[in-house]
Design an enzyme around this catalytic site. Structure first.
Site, PDB file in Angstrom:
ATOM      1  N   ARG A 107       0.881  -1.184   0.000  1.00 50.24           N
ATOM      2  CA  ARG A 107       0.000   0.000   0.000  1.00 50.24           C
ATOM      3  C   ARG A 107       0.908   1.220   0.000  1.00 50.24           C
ATOM      4  O   ARG A 107       1.707   1.398   0.918  1.00 50.24           O
ATOM      5  CB  ARG A 107      -0.899  -0.005   1.239  1.00 50.24           C
ATOM      6  CG  ARG A 107      -1.564   1.339   1.490  1.00 50.24           C
ATOM      7  CD  ARG A 107      -2.655   1.298   2.535  1.00 50.24           C
ATOM      8  NE  ARG A 107      -3.824   0.598   2.023  1.00 50.24           N
ATOM      9  CZ  ARG A 107      -5.024   0.632   2.602  1.00 50.24           C
ATOM     10  NH1 ARG A 107      -5.213   1.318   3.716  1.00 50.24           N
ATOM     11  NH2 ARG A 107      -6.034  -0.026   2.073  1.00 50.24           N
ATOM     12  N   HIS A 134      -7.554   1.261  -6.194  1.00 49.91           N
ATOM     13  CA  HIS A 134      -7.710   0.314  -5.073  1.00 49.91           C
ATOM     14  C   HIS A 134      -8.389  -0.961  -5.603  1.00 49.91           C
ATOM     15  O   HIS A 134      -9.545  -1.239  -5.286  1.00 49.91           O
ATOM     16  CB  HIS A 134      -8.534   0.970  -3.970  1.00 49.91           C
ATOM     17  CG  HIS A 134      -8.479   0.273  -2.646  1.00 49.91           C
ATOM     18  ND1 HIS A 134      -7.645  -0.809  -2.393  1.00 49.91           N
ATOM     19  CD2 HIS A 134      -9.163   0.496  -1.488  1.00 49.91           C
ATOM     20  CE1 HIS A 134      -7.818  -1.205  -1.133  1.00 49.91           C
ATOM     21  NE2 HIS A 134      -8.732  -0.434  -0.571  1.00 49.91           N
ATOM     22  N   GLN A 137     -10.173  -3.839  -3.376  1.00 49.51           N
ATOM     23  CA  GLN A 137     -11.473  -3.441  -2.826  1.00 49.51           C
ATOM     24  C   GLN A 137     -12.600  -3.707  -3.824  1.00 49.51           C
ATOM     25  O   GLN A 137     -13.643  -4.256  -3.464  1.00 49.51           O
ATOM     26  CB  GLN A 137     -11.442  -1.938  -2.494  1.00 49.51           C
ATOM     27  CG  GLN A 137     -12.753  -1.423  -1.936  1.00 49.51           C
ATOM     28  CD  GLN A 137     -13.055  -1.992  -0.571  1.00 49.51           C
ATOM     29  OE1 GLN A 137     -12.220  -1.938   0.320  1.00 49.51           O
ATOM     30  NE2 GLN A 137     -14.247  -2.548  -0.379  1.00 49.51           N
ATOM     31  N   ASP A 225     -17.484   7.144  -0.748  1.00 52.01           N
ATOM     32  CA  ASP A 225     -16.241   6.947   0.014  1.00 52.01           C
ATOM     33  C   ASP A 225     -15.975   8.261   0.747  1.00 52.01           C
ATOM     34  O   ASP A 225     -16.632   9.281   0.506  1.00 52.01           O
ATOM     35  CB  ASP A 225     -15.097   6.580  -0.956  1.00 52.01           C
ATOM     36  CG  ASP A 225     -13.785   6.225  -0.246  1.00 52.01           C
ATOM     37  OD1 ASP A 225     -13.811   5.968   0.983  1.00 52.01           O
ATOM     38  OD2 ASP A 225     -12.738   6.193  -0.929  1.00 52.01           O
ATOM     39  N   CYS A 266     -16.346   1.405   0.957  1.00 54.45           N
ATOM     40  CA  CYS A 266     -15.174   0.545   1.234  1.00 54.45           C
ATOM     41  C   CYS A 266     -14.774   0.566   2.696  1.00 54.45           C
ATOM     42  O   CYS A 266     -14.071  -0.328   3.152  1.00 54.45           O
ATOM     43  CB  CYS A 266     -14.011   0.964   0.342  1.00 54.45           C
ATOM     44  SG  CYS A 266     -13.385   2.625   0.684  1.00 54.45           S
ATOM     45  N   ARG A 294     -13.326  -8.840   1.353  1.00 56.75           N
ATOM     46  CA  ARG A 294     -11.910  -8.531   1.108  1.00 56.75           C
ATOM     47  C   ARG A 294     -11.084  -9.797   1.347  1.00 56.75           C
ATOM     48  O   ARG A 294     -10.184 -10.115   0.588  1.00 56.75           O
ATOM     49  CB  ARG A 294     -11.417  -7.415   2.036  1.00 56.75           C
ATOM     50  CG  ARG A 294     -12.035  -6.048   1.804  1.00 56.75           C
ATOM     51  CD  ARG A 294     -11.611  -5.450   0.480  1.00 56.75           C
ATOM     52  NE  ARG A 294     -10.163  -5.322   0.371  1.00 56.75           N
ATOM     53  CZ  ARG A 294      -9.447  -4.319   0.886  1.00 56.75           C
ATOM     54  NH1 ARG A 294     -10.041  -3.321   1.495  1.00 56.75           N
ATOM     55  NH2 ARG A 294      -8.129  -4.280   0.743  1.00 56.75           N
TER      56      ARG A 294
HETATM   57  N1   CP Z   1     -11.176  -0.389   2.632  1.00 56.02           N
HETATM   58  C1   CP Z   1      -9.889  -0.436   3.024  1.00 56.02           C
HETATM   59  O1   CP Z   1      -8.954  -0.642   2.233  1.00 56.02           O
HETATM   60  O2   CP Z   1      -9.709  -0.285   4.371  1.00 56.02           O
HETATM   61  P1   CP Z   1      -8.345  -0.117   5.143  1.00 56.02           P
HETATM   62  O3   CP Z   1      -7.800   1.241   4.823  1.00 56.02           O
HETATM   63  O4   CP Z   1      -8.722  -0.251   6.604  1.00 56.02           O
HETATM   64  O5   CP Z   1      -7.385  -1.190   4.711  1.00 56.02           O
HETATM   65  N1  NVA Z   2     -10.130   6.796  -0.677  1.00 51.40           N
HETATM   66  C1  NVA Z   2      -9.658   6.272   0.587  1.00 51.40           C
HETATM   67  C2  NVA Z   2      -9.828   4.804   0.652  1.00 51.40           C
HETATM   68  C3  NVA Z   2      -9.414   4.158   1.941  1.00 51.40           C
HETATM   69  C4  NVA Z   2      -9.570   2.666   1.947  1.00 51.40           C
HETATM   70  C5  NVA Z   2      -8.210   6.698   0.805  1.00 51.40           C
HETATM   71  O1  NVA Z   2      -7.413   6.575  -0.131  1.00 51.40           O
HETATM   72  O2  NVA Z   2      -7.894   7.145   1.906  1.00 51.40           O
END
Ligand code: CP
Ligand code: NVA
Length: 308
Positions: A107, A134, A137, A225, A266, A294
């Site tokens: 990530r 992402h 997700q 989101d 998400c 997930r």
């Molecule tokens: N939806 C998602 O990716 O959550 P986290 O940021 O908790 O991993």
């Molecule tokens: N759009 C959000 C998603 C988190 C899972 C971010 O990037 O923070």
């Protein structure tokens, strides 16, 4: 070995097979304690590195649990604690990690970090979120939609809010899984043109509609989101809240959707900002099924990457 970097760069037949594998693996575990190993152990003897430059609850725990259920082991690393944070190149880090582990989930902030890791790693690399996309997700989300309502092909999905990284992967999925996608939000927060073009090039109908009530009319699925993503500057918060307030998913907005429409997010959600608690906890919401899926979807992604 194959990387899982994005939905638009993965073969649609492979994406479909991952969803089917995920469903079968979920069904095979039905009712089993979370910590119980799966009957088959396709990741036995394998080590997976989970690297996080940003915080995470779902991605971190679901990958860790999923690998263990399949008989493998994990190592959770934060970008800051690695030499990555002290100037070692991504390419060298990828070469070194490839000597120790069988798969890397990362990530990151910059998409370039993910791509450089994939270019120089000799083991599969999985995108666990970047500033731009992402994909894990949305694999879980497509699985969740189909569990509740059958094939997603031809359905009407409406995104209300910021055209962010999660929205981008929805656009990729619209192209690859064949559903229609409407974005509703302010013009300054539109999804990237490149992703809209991708979805259209695959035959998906993509609509931009500034009026959220018109956008949601008759929708099969409403998605939103956070208004401020992890990569957005804190200073953008107040402006974004003002701009995005009209796009909040509340009961009045959901009432415009089809009677059996689903609501997805998400997570993490900011209750009573982008979505009200009444919708999050209401009859349309499948947000905790998404979170559960997930786990199952990523187990299928890991198997596909490792060819096991
Ligand atoms: N939806 C998602 O990716 O959550 P986290 O940021 O908790 O991993
Ligand atoms: N759009 C959000 C998603 C988190 C899972 C971010 O990037 O923070």
């Amino acid at each position: 070995m194959q990387h899982f970097l994005d939905i638009h760069t993965t073969d649609p037949a492979a994406l479909r097979s991952m969803i089917e594998t995920a469903r079968a693996m979920k069904a095979a575990r039905r009712g089993a304690p979370r910590g119980l190993r799966d009957a088959d152990q396709p990741l036995a003897g394998r080590m997976v590195a989970l690297i996080f430059e940003k915080p995470s609850t779902r991605t971190r725990v679901s990958f860790d649990v999923g690998v263990r259920q399949m008989g493998g082991e994990t190592m959770v690393l934060s970008g800051k604690e690695m030499q990555l944070g002290h100037g070692e190149t991504i390419a060298d880090t990828a070469r070194v990690l490839s000597r120790y582990v069988d798969c890397i989930m990362i990530r990151t902030y910059e998409e370039a970090t993910l791509l450089e890791m994939a270019e120089h790693a000799s083991v599969p690399v999985i995108n666990g979120l970047t500033n731009r996309t992402h994909p894990c997700q949305i694999m879980a989300d497509v699985m969740t939609y189909e569990e509740h309502r059958g094939p997603i092909a031809g359905r009407r999905v409406v995104w209300s809010g910021d055209g962010n990284n999660v929205c981008a992967s929805w656009l990729h999925a619209a192209g690859q899984f064949g559903f229609n996608f409407t974005f509703t939000g302010p013009p300054t927060l539109d999804p990237e043109e490149e992703w809209i073009k991708f979805a259209r090039s695959k035959g998906a109908q993509v609509r931009i509609e500034r009026d959220p009530h018109a956008a949601v009319a008759g929708a099969d699925l409403v998605v939103t989101d956070t208004w401020v993503s992890m990569h957005d500057p804190e200073s953008a918060k107040e402006r974004r809240h003002n701009q995005l307030r009209p796009y909040q998913v509340n009961e009045a907005l959901m009432a415009r959707a089809a009677p059996d429409a689903l609501f997805m997010h998400c997570l993490p959600a900011h209750r009573n900002d982008e979505v009200t608690s009444a919708v999050m906890d209401g009859p349309h919401s499948v947000v905790f099924d998404e979170a559960e899926n997930r786990l199952h979807a990523q187990k299928a992604i890991l198997r596909w990457c490792l060819g096991v």
